[in-house]
Design a protein around this motif. Structure first.
Motif, mmCIF file in Angstrom:
data_model
loop_
_atom_site.group_PDB
_atom_site.id
_atom_site.type_symbol
_atom_site.label_atom_id
_atom_site.label_comp_id
_atom_site.label_asym_id
_atom_site.label_seq_id
_atom_site.Cartn_x
_atom_site.Cartn_y
_atom_site.Cartn_z
ATOM 1 N N UNK A 23 0.828 -1.211 0.000
ATOM 2 C CA UNK A 23 0.000 0.000 0.000
ATOM 3 C C UNK A 23 0.859 1.256 0.000
ATOM 4 N N UNK A 24 1.937 1.217 0.776
ATOM 5 C CA UNK A 24 2.811 2.389 0.847
ATOM 6 C C UNK A 24 3.559 2.596 -0.478
ATOM 7 N N UNK A 25 3.945 1.513 -1.140
ATOM 8 C CA UNK A 25 4.610 1.646 -2.444
ATOM 9 C C UNK A 25 3.643 2.222 -3.484
ATOM 10 N N UNK B 79 -3.725 12.058 6.114
ATOM 11 C CA UNK B 79 -3.087 10.753 6.164
ATOM 12 C C UNK B 79 -2.738 10.285 7.573
ATOM 13 N N UNK B 80 -2.283 11.196 8.436
ATOM 14 C CA UNK B 80 -1.871 10.776 9.775
ATOM 15 C C UNK B 80 -2.868 11.211 10.846
ATOM 16 N N UNK B 81 -3.986 11.776 10.430
ATOM 17 C CA UNK B 81 -4.991 12.203 11.407
ATOM 18 C C UNK B 81 -5.834 11.006 11.833
ATOM 19 N N UNK B 82 -6.315 10.986 13.084
ATOM 20 C CA UNK B 82 -7.163 9.883 13.543
ATOM 21 C C UNK B 82 -8.464 9.804 12.757
ATOM 22 N N UNK C 71 3.776 6.129 5.293
ATOM 23 C CA UNK C 71 3.095 6.559 4.075
ATOM 24 C C UNK C 71 3.285 8.047 3.819
ATOM 25 N N UNK C 72 3.104 8.855 4.866
ATOM 26 C CA UNK C 72 3.288 10.301 4.694
ATOM 27 C C UNK C 72 4.725 10.619 4.301
ATOM 28 N N UNK C 73 5.677 9.898 4.898
ATOM 29 C CA UNK C 73 7.083 10.124 4.556
ATOM 30 C C UNK C 73 7.370 9.832 3.097
ATOM 31 N N UNK C 74 6.714 8.805 2.556
ATOM 32 C CA UNK C 74 6.893 8.474 1.139
ATOM 33 C C UNK C 74 6.393 9.608 0.256
ATOM 34 N N UNK C 75 5.256 10.200 0.635
ATOM 35 C CA UNK C 75 4.719 11.333 -0.121
ATOM 36 C C UNK C 75 5.655 12.539 -0.031
ATOM 37 N N UNK C 76 6.106 12.824 1.175
ATOM 38 C CA UNK C 76 6.975 13.984 1.366
ATOM 39 C C UNK C 76 8.301 13.789 0.631
ATOM 40 N N UNK D 204 11.098 16.158 7.485
ATOM 41 C CA UNK D 204 11.942 17.041 6.690
ATOM 42 C C UNK D 204 13.132 16.257 6.123
ATOM 43 N N UNK D 205 13.666 15.325 6.896
ATOM 44 C CA UNK D 205 14.752 14.474 6.387
ATOM 45 C C UNK D 205 14.278 13.666 5.184
ATOM 46 N N UNK D 206 13.012 13.217 5.213
ATOM 47 C CA UNK D 206 12.460 12.487 4.067
ATOM 48 C C UNK D 206 12.405 13.382 2.835
#
Length: 373
Positions: free
Chosen positions: A8-10, A57-60, A72-77, A239-241
């Motif tokens: 899913x993340x890919x 994406x990361x909200x409850x 998942x959010x890191x992949x987008x960023x 930010x590192x992502x």
């Protein structure tokens, strides 16, 4: 420890790459800069990102979120870093919503998180007061006055602070650190926008006797520092992502140039000295991928070593992004320093991103302290 993306993340990463490369290439940032765009990003682009679910994406799920996690959010960023895409994703979703989720009351969450998920509310964290990153000891104060607090002080380098609807202000209180939700249009607030060298936006914001109700306080003064620390670590990792994505793009563009540029009748990529330098960049990028993925998985798994990994990720990508952009400009030769070539945009972004939430010296010292050295 998870160092690979699941299916899913890919899929999400591929979708993000397709959208951002098609809709928000580097030329979109160039246009924002040349037109001195008042907002600093295209509202229609942000709404498209919202429709793709990136703001939620990361909200409850209880607040219209997807609860998909930071991997998942890191992949987008990371993909957004490839084209230096400008949006309020970092300031609103990563920094702002994290503080609300970690410390906000039920009323605060219900009032803000659904609006963030829908792209209707933008946030900015008013944190820094000096040229160097600051995590505590703020000169901005919040003093109790009946059922209200009076905020007085000045913040600098507030990311997207000129356009945010709501500000989260870090203050010193009598018993600790206070985090206040303040309407950006409230009386006593003076915002001045600044254009940074990387064509992004920050603001200097002065708070002159700004009166807010006590219901604006997130958590309490005892919890404030821990809430802020968590948000800053999430921000450092995300930010590192982004820096990883930008560095990878810069590296790939440079290798492509080495393969096509002729000098003395041969491709310059055939020169062994340049091959060695490219190999060093490749190795550093491969190591960085593992560092960032480990740090993102630490957020989702709520691991105890999150602070160490946040500093490790930020310090590593500070160094790698600077290395790759320096080498890219060098290897492109004279055209590498022209405005017409996009490489310069990556170099400028590296210089600014390095300073956000702590430079390499700050994080090496923090990492050593956290490890008990």
């Amino acid at each position: 420890m998870t160092l690979v993306l699941n299916e899913e993340q890919r899929l999400l990463k591929d979708t993000a790459k397709d959208f951002i490369s098609r809709v928000m290439p580097v030329s979109a940032l160039r246009t924002l800069r040349d037109q001195k765009d008042a907002l600093g990003y295209k509202r229609e682009h942000w709404q498209q990102m919202v429709e793709l679910g990136w703001a939620s994406m990361v909200l409850p799920e209880a607040y219209d979120g997807l609860d998909f996690g930071y991997m998942g959010l890191g992949a987008v960023i990371e993909e957004s870093g490839r084209t230096l895409a400008a949006s309020p994703l970092f300031s609103t979703v990563v920094l702002g919503s994290t503080i609300i989720i970690e410390g906000g009351s039920e009323e605060q969450k219900s009032a803000l998180l659904p609006g963030i998920a829908a792209g209707e509310i933008s946030l900015a964290l008013a944190l820094e007061e000096k040229p160097h990153h600051q995590t505590t000891g703020f000169a901005t104060t919040a003093v109790a006055d009946g059922d209200d607090f009076i905020i007085q002080g000045k913040k600098v380098f507030v990311l997207d602070g000129h356009s945010a609807d709501q500000l989260i202000v870090a203050t010193t209180m009598e018993s600790g650190i206070g985090l206040f939700i303040v309407d950006a249009s409230a009386s006593g607030i003076d915002r001045r926008r600044h254009h940074l060298i990387d064509s992004r936006n920050t603001a200097t914001i002065e708070f002159k006797q700004v009166r807010v109700n006590k219901s604006s306080l997130i958590g309490d003064a005892v919890q404030g520092q821990n809430i802020l620390n968590t948000a800053m670590d999430y921000g450092r990792i995300c930010l590192a992502a982004e820096m990883l994505g930008a560095a990878k793009e810069c590296f790939e563009r440079t290798v492509a140039y080495l393969k096509e540029r002729d000098q003395f009748g041969v491709k310059i990529g055939s020169f062994q000295a340049l091959q060695h330098r490219a190999a060093k960049m490749y190795i550093e990028l491969e190591l960085s991928k593992s560092v960032v993925l480990d740090a993102l998985s630490a957020i989702d798994d709520k691991r105890a070593d999150l602070p160490q990994l946040a500093s490790l990720a930020k310090a590593s990508l500070n160094d790698v992004f600077e290395l790759v952009t320096n080498e890219a400009v060098q290897m492109h030769g004279g055209i590498g320093v022209t405005d017409e070539l996009d490489i310069g945009f990556f170099l400028k972004r590296s210089r600014v991103a390095t300073q956000i939430l702590g430079d390499s010296s700050f994080h090496r010292d923090r990492y050593a302290s956290l490890c008990g050295y």
